[in-house]
Motif scaffolding. Structure first.
Motif, PDB file in Angstrom:
ATOM      1  N   GLY A  13       0.806  -1.205   0.000  1.00 11.94           N
ATOM      2  CA  GLY A  13       0.000   0.000   0.000  1.00 11.94           C
ATOM      3  C   GLY A  13       0.845   1.262   0.000  1.00 11.94           C
ATOM      4  N   ASP A  14       0.227   2.391   0.398  1.00  8.60           N
ATOM      5  CA  ASP A  14       0.904   3.689   0.367  1.00  8.60           C
ATOM      6  C   ASP A  14       1.778   3.933   1.590  1.00  8.60           C
ATOM      7  OD1 ASP A  14      -0.339   4.455  -2.053  1.00  8.60           O
ATOM      8  OD2 ASP A  14      -2.159   4.956  -0.955  1.00  8.60           O
ATOM      9  N   GLN A  15       1.435   3.287   2.708  1.00  3.46           N
ATOM     10  CA  GLN A  15       2.146   3.588   3.946  1.00  3.46           C
ATOM     11  C   GLN A  15       2.395   2.321   4.755  1.00  3.46           C
ATOM     12  OE1 GLN A  15      -0.657   6.345   5.757  1.00  3.46           O
ATOM     13  NE2 GLN A  15       0.686   8.089   5.286  1.00  3.46           N
ATOM     14  N   ILE A  16       3.501   2.346   5.484  1.00 11.01           N
ATOM     15  CA  ILE A  16       3.721   1.366   6.546  1.00 11.01           C
ATOM     16  C   ILE A  16       3.597   2.113   7.871  1.00 11.01           C
ATOM     17  CG2 ILE A  16       5.475  -0.030   7.713  1.00 11.01           C
ATOM     18  CD1 ILE A  16       6.338  -1.091   5.087  1.00 11.01           C
ATOM     19  N   ILE A  17       2.856   1.526   8.780  1.00 14.71           N
ATOM     20  CA  ILE A  17       2.580   2.164  10.067  1.00 14.71           C
ATOM     21  C   ILE A  17       3.436   1.512  11.140  1.00 14.71           C
ATOM     22  CG2 ILE A  17       0.776   2.714  11.758  1.00 14.71           C
ATOM     23  CD1 ILE A  17      -1.198   2.072   9.299  1.00 14.71           C
ATOM     24  N   ILE A  18       4.172   2.333  11.888  1.00 12.98           N
ATOM     25  CA  ILE A  18       4.955   1.849  13.031  1.00 12.98           C
ATOM     26  C   ILE A  18       4.136   2.110  14.290  1.00 12.98           C
ATOM     27  CG2 ILE A  18       7.096   2.011  14.330  1.00 12.98           C
ATOM     28  CD1 ILE A  18       8.439   3.158  11.861  1.00 12.98           C
ATOM     29  N   LEU A  19       3.723   1.050  14.951  1.00 16.69           N
ATOM     30  CA  LEU A  19       2.970   1.179  16.203  1.00 16.69           C
ATOM     31  C   LEU A  19       3.923   0.955  17.376  1.00 16.69           C
ATOM     32  CD1 LEU A  19       0.383   1.282  17.981  1.00 16.69           C
ATOM     33  CD2 LEU A  19       0.173  -1.186  17.595  1.00 16.69           C
ATOM     34  N   LEU A  20       4.038   1.969  18.269  1.00 12.68           N
ATOM     35  CA  LEU A  20       4.810   1.808  19.492  1.00 12.68           C
ATOM     36  C   LEU A  20       3.916   1.165  20.535  1.00 12.68           C
ATOM     37  CD1 LEU A  20       6.795   5.153  19.798  1.00 12.68           C
ATOM     38  CD2 LEU A  20       7.357   3.088  18.539  1.00 12.68           C
ATOM     39  N   TYR A  63       3.908   7.078  10.680  1.00 14.82           N
ATOM     40  CA  TYR A  63       3.610   6.647   9.315  1.00 14.82           C
ATOM     41  C   TYR A  63       4.814   6.891   8.397  1.00 14.82           C
ATOM     42  CZ  TYR A  63      -1.087   6.675  11.186  1.00 14.82           C
ATOM     43  OH  TYR A  63      -2.188   6.433  11.959  1.00 14.82           O
ATOM     44  N   VAL A  64       5.086   5.896   7.540  1.00 15.22           N
ATOM     45  CA  VAL A  64       6.196   5.989   6.596  1.00 15.22           C
ATOM     46  C   VAL A  64       5.666   5.731   5.188  1.00 15.22           C
ATOM     47  CG1 VAL A  64       8.455   5.081   5.947  1.00 15.22           C
ATOM     48  CG2 VAL A  64       7.790   5.143   8.361  1.00 15.22           C
ATOM     49  N   ASP A  65       5.947   6.637   4.274  1.00 19.13           N
ATOM     50  CA  ASP A  65       5.537   6.494   2.876  1.00 19.13           C
ATOM     51  C   ASP A  65       6.335   5.350   2.237  1.00 19.13           C
ATOM     52  OD1 ASP A  65       4.947   6.717   0.191  1.00 19.13           O
ATOM     53  OD2 ASP A  65       4.986   8.899   0.179  1.00 19.13           O
ATOM     54  N   THR A  66       5.646   4.372   1.670  1.00 19.67           N
ATOM     55  CA  THR A  66       6.345   3.206   1.106  1.00 19.67           C
ATOM     56  C   THR A  66       7.237   3.577  -0.078  1.00 19.67           C
ATOM     57  OG1 THR A  66       4.370   2.723  -0.203  1.00 19.67           O
ATOM     58  CG2 THR A  66       4.647   1.506   1.844  1.00 19.67           C
ATOM     59  N   SER A  67       6.962   4.686  -0.741  1.00 18.15           N
ATOM     60  CA  SER A  67       7.794   5.073  -1.888  1.00 18.15           C
ATOM     61  C   SER A  67       9.212   5.431  -1.470  1.00 18.15           C
ATOM     62  CB  SER A  67       7.159   6.265  -2.618  1.00 18.15           C
ATOM     63  OG  SER A  67       7.105   7.401  -1.772  1.00 18.15           O
ATOM     64  N   ILE A  93      10.948   3.628   0.732  1.00 18.49           N
ATOM     65  CA  ILE A  93      11.589   2.432   1.276  1.00 18.49           C
ATOM     66  C   ILE A  93      12.212   1.619   0.158  1.00 18.49           C
ATOM     67  CG2 ILE A  93      11.258   0.336   2.628  1.00 18.49           C
ATOM     68  CD1 ILE A  93       8.834   1.682   3.910  1.00 18.49           C
ATOM     69  N   GLN A  94      13.500   1.451   0.215  1.00 20.81           N
ATOM     70  CA  GLN A  94      14.209   0.684  -0.814  1.00 20.81           C
ATOM     71  C   GLN A  94      13.752  -0.773  -0.799  1.00 20.81           C
ATOM     72  OE1 GLN A  94      18.431   0.779  -0.359  1.00 20.81           O
ATOM     73  NE2 GLN A  94      18.813  -0.710  -1.953  1.00 20.81           N
ATOM     74  N   GLY A  95      13.480  -1.292  -1.996  1.00 15.59           N
ATOM     75  CA  GLY A  95      13.128  -2.703  -2.117  1.00 15.59           C
ATOM     76  C   GLY A  95      11.647  -2.983  -2.104  1.00 15.59           C
ATOM     77  N   LEU A  96      10.819  -1.993  -1.702  1.00 16.73           N
ATOM     78  CA  LEU A  96       9.363  -2.198  -1.694  1.00 16.73           C
ATOM     79  C   LEU A  96       8.804  -1.851  -3.053  1.00 16.73           C
ATOM     80  CD1 LEU A  96       7.724  -0.975   1.615  1.00 16.73           C
ATOM     81  CD2 LEU A  96       8.073  -3.269   0.795  1.00 16.73           C
ATOM     82  N   ILE A  97       7.938  -2.729  -3.548  1.00  8.45           N
ATOM     83  CA  ILE A  97       7.263  -2.476  -4.825  1.00  8.45           C
ATOM     84  C   ILE A  97       5.791  -2.288  -4.555  1.00  8.45           C
ATOM     85  CG2 ILE A  97       6.697  -3.424  -7.092  1.00  8.45           C
ATOM     86  CD1 ILE A  97       9.249  -5.040  -6.958  1.00  8.45           C
ATOM     87  N   LYS A  98       5.284  -1.132  -4.907  1.00  9.44           N
ATOM     88  CA  LYS A  98       3.865  -0.878  -4.717  1.00  9.44           C
ATOM     89  C   LYS A  98       3.120  -1.253  -5.970  1.00  9.44           C
ATOM     90  CE  LYS A  98       0.469   2.702  -3.753  1.00  9.44           C
ATOM     91  NZ  LYS A  98      -0.295   2.414  -4.944  1.00  9.44           N
ATOM     92  N   LEU A  99       2.124  -2.105  -5.851  1.00 12.30           N
ATOM     93  CA  LEU A  99       1.315  -2.508  -7.000  1.00 12.30           C
ATOM     94  C   LEU A  99       0.207  -1.490  -7.203  1.00 12.30           C
ATOM     95  CD1 LEU A  99       0.989  -6.317  -6.253  1.00 12.30           C
ATOM     96  CD2 LEU A  99       2.664  -5.152  -7.671  1.00 12.30           C
ATOM     97  N   ASP A 100       0.114  -0.991  -8.430  1.00  8.03           N
ATOM     98  CA  ASP A 100      -0.950  -0.029  -8.715  1.00  8.03           C
ATOM     99  C   ASP A 100      -2.253  -0.746  -8.987  1.00  8.03           C
ATOM    100  OD1 ASP A 100       0.769   2.151  -8.469  1.00  8.03           O
ATOM    101  OD2 ASP A 100       1.506   1.833 -10.525  1.00  8.03           O
TER     102      ASP A 100
END
Length: 461
Positions: free
Chosen positions: A433-440, A448-452, A454-461
């Motif tokens: 998806g668009d974001q990975i969420i870090i929950l403490l 929130y971290v934008d997946t775009s 992050i190296q190595g992540l492929i977002k499927l459109d």
């Protein structure tokens, strides 16, 4: 819509397997040679129309078959016929003469696909079905090694062949019959031909000049099959081959040579030793003169007795087992120590953070690699490291502690560098998806971290 009276200048080939007849090799050859195929006027559509000239439906992915099958019958027929005919029209109106769709799953679960293709035939499209079969004993042996030993799909321990096959036998004719009754269907015996890929390209009228033939899912050596079987037998859950690859360092394993051949590659040969003797002639003569003066026999120059003996694998196995037990004890002790350390860390959980607290948090996700998400997160008020969960909008994908040491984080990010994390995620996840969420977990707060980024992540459109 194509006029039914038009000459068949454009053709669609649907390759339906069966599985274990060179299917993956055919698909990989087509997938990796798409530019060369297009140069011949051939368009490879993929397994689920993921390479079609347009994408309309979310199931148009290589792994989208199950999602497609979850639709009701009417939607399956409508959507499949819709996107396929639209794609054929685009291709046929260009310079293409042939389209290829290949999916072995269509052989057994074929009702809606057949109905969709018949709609296209009724509209005037030229469709040809290609299938491969092989002798039953060879097919079931290959299937058992693949799905029971290499990729264990059952729960519990490994199943012996007799138990694995007890659910029933695979009958080609049962699944081929509906296709034979509906279309022009070509069936070839892969046991009687030299190579399924070459045969398929020939039948399809594709020149092999400049093509790289791929070989996928070839039979494993008995040595590799044994190691994978022993490994998978330790898990109660179904076990994907990637688990073995990741944990056992598969890319570094070489099953192509024996232990004896490995050692022999480094030991001196007879010719090398003979040359060394010759190179030392002057020194030997001088030493022999000294020996003769002392009443000692001269240095012998006859060939050494060969030390190229076969490695005793029984002795190696016994030694390796002793080493494994020793390492297992060390790991057990390490896990016990870690459990005690975790149990001793503060357990107070704060249920919210003030803005000032949040400003003390810094974080970054570096990369997704080999099934792990790597990054760091720092709470300057918490020296014990942070318990975190990683989520996408679809739910939790992994959890762990952000307390691993990284030298590059010392001082600039963290006083002691113990703030990194390496969290294993479900290898079946294809879209983050668009974001990975870090929950403490200690604060019940999210970042929130934008997946775009992050190296190595492929977002499927």
């Amino acid at each position: 819509m194509k006029n039914i009276n038009d000459p068949p200048s454009f053709r669609l080939i649907v390759h339906i397997g069966a599985g274990k007849t060179g299917t993956t090799s055919i698909q990989e050859t087509l997938r990796t040679q798409q530019d060369k195929l297009k140069g011949q006027g051939v368009w490879y559509l993929g397994l689920m129309l993921e390479h079609a000239p347009e994408i309309r439906y979310c199931w148009q992915r290589a792994d989208g078959f199950e999602e497609f099958m979850s639709l009701n019958e009417e939607e399956k027929i409508k959507q499949f016929a819709d996107i396929l005919e639209s794609s054929l029209k685009i291709m046929s109106e260009s310079t293409f003469r042939l389209a290829i769709l290949s999916n072995e799953s269509f052989l057994g679960q074929n009702t809606e696909v057949i109905k969709s293709l018949k709609i296209l035939v009724d509209s005037g499209w030229d469709i040809e079905i290609i299938a491969y079969v092989r002798r039953h004993d060879a097919w079931i042996t290959s299937a058992y090694e693949q799905w029971a030993l290499k990729h264990k799909i059952n729960k519990g321990r490994l199943l012996p062949f007799s138990a694995w096959v007890s659910d029933g036998h695979f009958h080609f004719s049962k699944y081929l019959r509906p296709w034979m009754e509906s279309f022009n269907c070509i069936v070839h015996n892969v046991s009687a031909i030299e190579d399924a890929v070459t045969d398929f390209l020939t039948v399809a009228g594709i020149s092999q000049e400049g093509m790289e033939i791929r070989r996928e899912n070839t039979a494993l050596s008995k040595e590799e099959l044994l190691l994978r079987a022993l490994f998978n037998d330790q898990f109660q859950e179904p076990t994907d081959p990637d688990v073995f690859n990741r944990m056992m360092g598969f890319k570094e394993l070489d099953f192509g040579r024996s232990a004896t051949a490995f050692l022999s590659a480094y030991l001196p040969t007879d010719a090398e030793l003979k040359k060394h003797i010759e190179d030392c002639t002057a020194d030997r003569e001088e030493v022999n003169h000294l020996l003769e003066s002392a009443g000692q026999p001269p240095l012998d120059t006859s060939p050494l007795k060969s030390n190229r003996k076969e490695v005793d694998l029984d002795k190696i196995t016994a030694a390796m087992f002793t080493m494994l037990v020793y390492q297992a004890k060390r790991i057990d002790h390490l896990e016990s120590t870690i459990d005690k350390l975790i149990a001793s860390r503060p357990t107070q959980v704060r249920t919210g953070m003030k803005l000032a607290d949040k400003e003390k948090i810094s974080f970054h996700i570096d990369a997704y690699q080999d099934g792990f998400i790597n990054g760091w997160i720092v709470d300057k008020s918490n020296p014990f490291g942070l318990a975190i969960e990683l989520h996408t909008k679809q739910g939790k994908i992994g959890e762990g502690m952000a307390n691993e040491f990284r030298s590059d984080l010392v001082k600039n990010i963290s006083e002691d560098g113990h703030c990194a994390f390496r969290i294993k995620v479900d290898p079946t996840i294809k879209d983050f998806g668009d974001q990975i969420i870090i929950l403490l977990k200690d604060y019940n707060e999210c970042f929130y971290v934008d997946t775009s980024s992050i190296q190595g992540l492929i977002k499927l459109d």
